[in-house]
Design a protein around this motif. Sequence first.
Motif, PDB file in Angstrom:
ATOM      1  N   TYR A   1       5.496 -14.305   3.375  1.00 23.77           N
ATOM      2  CA  TYR A   1       4.222 -14.370   4.085  1.00 23.77           C
ATOM      3  C   TYR A   1       3.997 -15.740   4.733  1.00 23.77           C
ATOM      4  CZ  TYR A   1      -0.662 -14.011   5.227  1.00 23.77           C
ATOM      5  OH  TYR A   1      -1.835 -14.020   5.914  1.00 23.77           O
TER       6      TYR A   1
ATOM      7  N   LEU B   1      13.688  -3.281   0.053  1.00 28.42           N
ATOM      8  CA  LEU B   1      12.691  -2.216  -0.071  1.00 28.42           C
ATOM      9  C   LEU B   1      13.301  -0.863   0.246  1.00 28.42           C
ATOM     10  CD1 LEU B   1       9.472  -3.692   1.546  1.00 28.42           C
ATOM     11  CD2 LEU B   1       9.630  -2.665  -0.718  1.00 28.42           C
TER      12      LEU B   1
ATOM     13  N   ARG C   1      16.761  14.278 -10.898  1.00 26.80           N
ATOM     14  CA  ARG C   1      15.907  14.720 -11.988  1.00 26.80           C
ATOM     15  C   ARG C   1      15.363  16.122 -11.725  1.00 26.80           C
ATOM     16  NH1 ARG C   1      13.914  12.158 -16.252  1.00 26.80           N
ATOM     17  NH2 ARG C   1      15.248  10.384 -15.845  1.00 26.80           N
TER      18      ARG C   1
ATOM     19  N   THR D   1      -0.683 -10.497   8.958  1.00 24.12           N
ATOM     20  CA  THR D   1      -1.319 -10.286   7.659  1.00 24.12           C
ATOM     21  C   THR D   1      -1.466  -8.794   7.370  1.00 24.12           C
ATOM     22  OG1 THR D   1      -2.516 -12.326   8.020  1.00 24.12           O
ATOM     23  CG2 THR D   1      -3.268 -10.951   6.219  1.00 24.12           C
TER      24      THR D   1
ATOM     25  N   LEU E   1       0.308  -6.323   8.615  1.00 22.21           N
ATOM     26  CA  LEU E   1       1.639  -5.767   8.378  1.00 22.21           C
ATOM     27  C   LEU E   1       2.118  -6.123   6.976  1.00 22.21           C
ATOM     28  CD1 LEU E   1       3.989  -4.295   9.734  1.00 22.21           C
ATOM     29  CD2 LEU E   1       4.897  -6.493  10.415  1.00 22.21           C
ATOM     30  N   PHE E   2       1.849  -7.374   6.599  1.00 24.49           N
ATOM     31  CA  PHE E   2       2.309  -7.834   5.289  1.00 24.49           C
ATOM     32  C   PHE E   2       1.616  -7.069   4.175  1.00 24.49           C
ATOM     33  CE2 PHE E   2       2.297 -10.559   1.574  1.00 24.49           C
ATOM     34  CZ  PHE E   2       3.649 -10.821   1.470  1.00 24.49           C
TER      35      PHE E   2
ATOM     36  N   ILE F   1       3.295  -3.814   3.819  1.00 29.60           N
ATOM     37  CA  ILE F   1       4.597  -3.915   3.149  1.00 29.60           C
ATOM     38  C   ILE F   1       4.420  -4.202   1.669  1.00 29.60           C
ATOM     39  CG2 ILE F   1       6.714  -5.290   3.025  1.00 29.60           C
ATOM     40  CD1 ILE F   1       6.520  -5.637   6.031  1.00 29.60           C
ATOM     41  N   PHE F   2       3.440  -5.050   1.379  1.00 29.26           N
ATOM     42  CA  PHE F   2       3.209  -5.383  -0.029  1.00 29.26           C
ATOM     43  C   PHE F   2       2.749  -4.150  -0.804  1.00 29.26           C
ATOM     44  CE2 PHE F   2       1.421  -7.620  -3.669  1.00 29.26           C
ATOM     45  CZ  PHE F   2       2.444  -8.528  -3.895  1.00 29.26           C
TER      46      PHE F   2
ATOM     47  N   LEU G   1       3.536  -1.107  -0.119  1.00 33.36           N
ATOM     48  CA  LEU G   1       4.738  -0.293  -0.325  1.00 33.36           C
ATOM     49  C   LEU G   1       5.512  -0.778  -1.534  1.00 33.36           C
ATOM     50  CD1 LEU G   1       6.419   0.267   3.162  1.00 33.36           C
ATOM     51  CD2 LEU G   1       5.417   1.960   1.640  1.00 33.36           C
ATOM     52  N   HIS G   2       5.632  -2.099  -1.610  1.00 30.51           N
ATOM     53  CA  HIS G   2       6.364  -2.704  -2.715  1.00 30.51           C
ATOM     54  C   HIS G   2       5.710  -2.360  -4.051  1.00 30.51           C
ATOM     55  CE1 HIS G   2       7.848  -5.833  -5.368  1.00 30.51           C
ATOM     56  NE2 HIS G   2       6.626  -6.288  -5.495  1.00 30.51           N
TER      57      HIS G   2
ATOM     58  N   GLN H   1       6.249   1.251  -4.967  1.00 33.64           N
ATOM     59  CA  GLN H   1       7.625   1.465  -5.379  1.00 33.64           C
ATOM     60  C   GLN H   1       7.826   1.007  -6.813  1.00 33.64           C
ATOM     61  OE1 GLN H   1      10.091   0.462  -2.054  1.00 33.64           O
ATOM     62  NE2 GLN H   1      11.844   0.228  -3.402  1.00 33.64           N
ATOM     63  N   GLU H   2       7.243  -0.139  -7.136  1.00 37.27           N
ATOM     64  CA  GLU H   2       7.371  -0.648  -8.503  1.00 37.27           C
ATOM     65  C   GLU H   2       6.766   0.327  -9.497  1.00 37.27           C
ATOM     66  OE1 GLU H   2       5.800  -4.561  -8.798  1.00 37.27           O
ATOM     67  OE2 GLU H   2       7.829  -5.409  -8.974  1.00 37.27           O
TER      68      GLU H   2
ATOM     69  N   ILE I   1       6.462   3.543  -9.193  1.00 36.15           N
ATOM     70  CA  ILE I   1       7.322   4.722  -9.355  1.00 36.15           C
ATOM     71  C   ILE I   1       8.556   4.378 -10.175  1.00 36.15           C
ATOM     72  CG2 ILE I   1       8.678   6.457  -8.149  1.00 36.15           C
ATOM     73  CD1 ILE I   1       6.758   6.208  -5.834  1.00 36.15           C
ATOM     74  N   GLU I   2       9.095   3.195  -9.926  1.00 35.75           N
ATOM     75  CA  GLU I   2      10.265   2.767 -10.702  1.00 35.75           C
ATOM     76  C   GLU I   2       9.944   2.749 -12.193  1.00 35.75           C
ATOM     77  OE1 GLU I   2      11.316  -0.947  -8.881  1.00 35.75           O
ATOM     78  OE2 GLU I   2      12.426   0.078  -7.282  1.00 35.75           O
TER      79      GLU I   2
ATOM     80  N   LEU J   1       9.615   6.291 -13.603  1.00 38.10           N
ATOM     81  CA  LEU J   1      10.922   6.913 -13.798  1.00 38.10           C
ATOM     82  C   LEU J   1      11.603   6.369 -15.044  1.00 38.10           C
ATOM     83  CD1 LEU J   1      12.796   7.250 -10.401  1.00 38.10           C
ATOM     84  CD2 LEU J   1      12.516   8.970 -12.167  1.00 38.10           C
TER      85      LEU J   1
ATOM     86  N   LEU K   1      10.105   7.836 -18.059  1.00 37.70           N
ATOM     87  CA  LEU K   1      10.535   9.233 -18.183  1.00 37.70           C
ATOM     88  C   LEU K   1      11.947   9.312 -18.747  1.00 37.70           C
ATOM     89  CD1 LEU K   1       8.382  11.135 -16.845  1.00 37.70           C
ATOM     90  CD2 LEU K   1      10.241  11.917 -15.406  1.00 37.70           C
ATOM     91  N   ALA K   2      12.784   8.368 -18.318  1.00 38.84           N
ATOM     92  CA  ALA K   2      14.172   8.371 -18.785  1.00 38.84           C
ATOM     93  C   ALA K   2      14.237   8.053 -20.274  1.00 38.84           C
ATOM     94  CB  ALA K   2      14.981   7.352 -17.987  1.00 38.84           C
TER      95      ALA K   2
END
Lengths: 218, 40, 226
Positions: free
Chosen positions: A10, A200, A214, B14, B16-17, B20-21, B23-24, B27-28, B30-31, B34, B37-38
Amino acid sequence: MRAMLLVLLYPAMLFALYCAFILAPPEREMGEVQRIFYFHISAAWLCMLAFFILFLFSVVYLLTGNRTYDVWASSSAEIGVIFASLVLITGPLWAKPVWNTWWTWDPRLTTFLILWLIYVAYLLLRANMPESDKKYKLSAVFGILGFIDVPIVFMSIRWWRTIHPVVITSTGMNLDPDMKAAMFVALAAFTLFYVILMLLRMGQKKLDYEISLRLGGL
Amino acid sequence: MNYYLFAAYALVWTALFIYIFALHRKQEAIEKKLKDLAEK
Amino acid sequence: MSSGLQAAIAILKKDLLLEFRGKEGFLSNLFFGLMVLLLFTFAFDPSSEALRQGKAAIFWIAVAFASVLTLNRTFQRESADRAIDALALLPVDPAWIFLGKFLGNLALITLLMLLIFPLFMVFFNLTVTSRFWLLSAVCLLTALGLSCVGTLFAAMAESSRLREVVLSIMMYPITIPVLIAAVQLTQQAIKLTGEIENWHWLTLLLIFDAIFLAAALVIFDYVLGE
């Protein structure tokens, strides 16, 4: 690691904007519009990097057959196409006031347009194939052939254009130190941006794969 | 003039960031899900 | 005779026989090519300078369009009864299979050019000159490049949805150097006066053909089969 890089990205990009708009002096002949160069060139550099990585990992995928390398290659292709589109948008924006035309069939411009077409074709090929090893193999093959084709295209366009008078010749610019600094900052910020987007996108593809495994297992 | 441009682009960046943040972060999450779950 | 060569010849014979028996496929492509040629003539004023300079381009666009349709059929035939899987099981180097398919396409595309050319000559008022051999060389080398890239990509597009569109999207950007070279050389060849220049275009065609033929022979192994 992704979070750390994001926190770094950033301010890096803000600093690049600061350098481009405020630190660097206006160009003597082109004026303020030249400032778009810092981002135009950075985006072009990223394309080259992205497409080279696509080529490299396509070769590695064909040699090893390990799916991870296909994830590298395809993520790089997607990011490369986005930045190639940015180059194609920022280029004419700069050319209209400076060259007084949106587009010329100059070798570099034309080659870049064809490069863009080739990699869009790569993405379309992928989009039109069911998920399988075959898809990864075929896109790797196309990634390699596309990369081989680029120098031939460049050569042919250069010969093609020499038949007609060359209207615009590019001359080397003597860069002011501040301009150089702004250029390097922009390049560094964009490279960091690429690394983060790669992380990403690859993470997303990995998740996608794990979830489909899964679901298939249920 | 350039200051305005800088401010405008900083604003765009800002936004856009933040995207993206987000999204990050998603994603974390969901990770982590998972992973849990494993382990089950 | 090696078994690889035998396989290649068998595939070539079979494809040409199928094309010869089922003429409608080839004839439709030929007609499509002629149609493109005609449509382009209507796009220009018949006596205009633009048409005089753009003749060669019109011929090659017609050929390029018609040949993609021909190339599309290469592996469609094989996928009908999943014959492609049987081909992949042949105990020979896949490069031979590529060679058989490629030679078949080369023959068909050359034939397309041969049949479109007379009409092109009539509509655009060309005279047969001593430069005929240059024209033949250009046609052959271009057919080689188009069918080499085309055969490989047709095999690739076969396993995708919308294969016709995918083939043209992949093929045209890659073969742009060939088409530019063909147009440049043809313009030289159909001129009646003046020196022939730009020999380097022939070199470009040769380099393109050599690189892509070598690449296709090496890489076809990955394209065929699962």
